[in-house]
Enzyme design. Structure first.
Site, short mmCIF file in Angstrom:
data_model
loop_
_atom_site.label_atom_id
_atom_site.label_comp_id
_atom_site.label_asym_id
_atom_site.label_seq_id
_atom_site.Cartn_x
_atom_site.Cartn_y
_atom_site.Cartn_z
N ASN A 94 1.78 6.76 3.49
CA ASN A 94 2.39 5.68 4.27
C ASN A 94 3.91 5.74 4.33
O ASN A 94 4.55 4.82 4.83
CB ASN A 94 1.93 4.33 3.72
CG ASN A 94 0.46 4.11 3.96
OD1 ASN A 94 -0.11 4.65 4.90
ND2 ASN A 94 -0.17 3.32 3.11
N ASP A 102 1.59 1.06 7.73
CA ASP A 102 0.48 0.39 7.05
C ASP A 102 0.96 -0.72 6.11
O ASP A 102 0.75 -0.67 4.89
CB ASP A 102 -0.38 1.40 6.28
CG ASP A 102 -1.25 2.23 7.21
OD1 ASP A 102 -1.26 1.94 8.42
OD2 ASP A 102 -1.92 3.16 6.74
N ASP A 125 0.88 -1.18 0.00
CA ASP A 125 0.00 0.00 0.00
C ASP A 125 0.91 1.22 0.00
O ASP A 125 0.97 1.98 0.97
CB ASP A 125 -0.92 0.01 1.22
CG ASP A 125 -1.96 1.13 1.16
OD1 ASP A 125 -1.96 1.88 0.17
OD2 ASP A 125 -2.74 1.26 2.12
#
Length: 241
Positions: A172, A186, A167
């Site tokens: 992130n 994440d 992701d």
């Protein structure tokens, strides 16, 4: 996915996990989960159970990746009938989409691209027990009742297998005060895949977070030339799954 601007009540589980510390909501994800920061240096991620991945799975990936790169250390994780939670130690850095970096997109985009390349170079494929290849993603989607279009079931030839973030959207990546990428968060889908599976998502997320015109800058910071076929394929797969 966004930084909450409205009032968010901390669920009872979050208040229990805070153990008296004050909590501030800092991030809301697409399925209604909210991450809270405590005033004693922890993050509490809380949200509904998710068929695509789980916070328990993320905890396992964080613990593995932490041997090689800077990611949050896991304090505890758990689940109830409908919700789950993950508590981690805070890293003293800021998301690449915090307001000060939105105002400095060239710095933020360059840092995200460089940090993604550093992640791919640091995590050892031979030692990774997790997978995020196209067949795995399609099978996961099928279990959730998603039918992936036929034209996405055969990916382009693999350029280079790496341990992907899973992701790699700009929020992130965490930046230090000088604007250098220093950590990742994440990691619930982390696993082995073609590096373009991450690059494609990171590049398109620049448009979501900083506006148009930054995709090539991220790819350049990563250190490769744009690959239109792989970019188009992995963006389509991301949207389809």
């Amino acid at each position: 996915m966004s930084i909450p601007t409205d009032h968010v009540d901390a669920p009872r589980t979050v208040r229990r996990l805070a153990r008296g510390a004050a909590v501030t909501p800092v991030w809301r994800n697409a399925i209604g989960g909210v991450t809270f920061r405590t005033d004693d240096g922890r993050y509490i991620k809380h949200g509904p159970r998710n068929a695509e991945t789980s916070l328990r799975a993320e905890a396992g990936r964080l613990s593995w990746a932490r041997r090689y790169v800077e990611v949050p250390s896991v304090i505890e994780t758990g689940a109830g009938p409908t919700n789950e939670w993950l508590v981690t130690r805070a890293i003293e850095a800021s998301s690449a989409v915090e307001p000060r970096w939105i105002e400095r997109p060239a710095t933020a985009v360059g840092a995200v691209g460089e940090a993604l390349r550093a992640l791919h170079d640091a995590l050892p494929v031979a030692d990774c027990p997790f997978e995020w290849t196209v067949p795995v993603r399609i099978a996961n989607a099928r279990r959730r009742g998603i039918r992936v279009p036929i034209d996405l079931r055969t990916p382009p030839p693999v350029d280079r297998f790496v341990v992907c973030h899973g992701d790699a959207c700009c929020p992130n990546t965490l930046l230090d005060d000088d604007g250098h990428g220093v950590a990742h968060v994440d990691l619930g889908a982390l696993g082995i895949a073609d590096r373009w599976a991450d690059i494609a998502v990171a590049a398109i997320s620049t448009e979501w977070n900083y506006g148009p015109g930054w995709q090539d800058a991220l790819i350049e910071a990563y250190g490769v030339k744009p690959d239109d076929e792989r970019l188009a394929y992995y963006r389509a797969l991301w949207n389809a799954t």
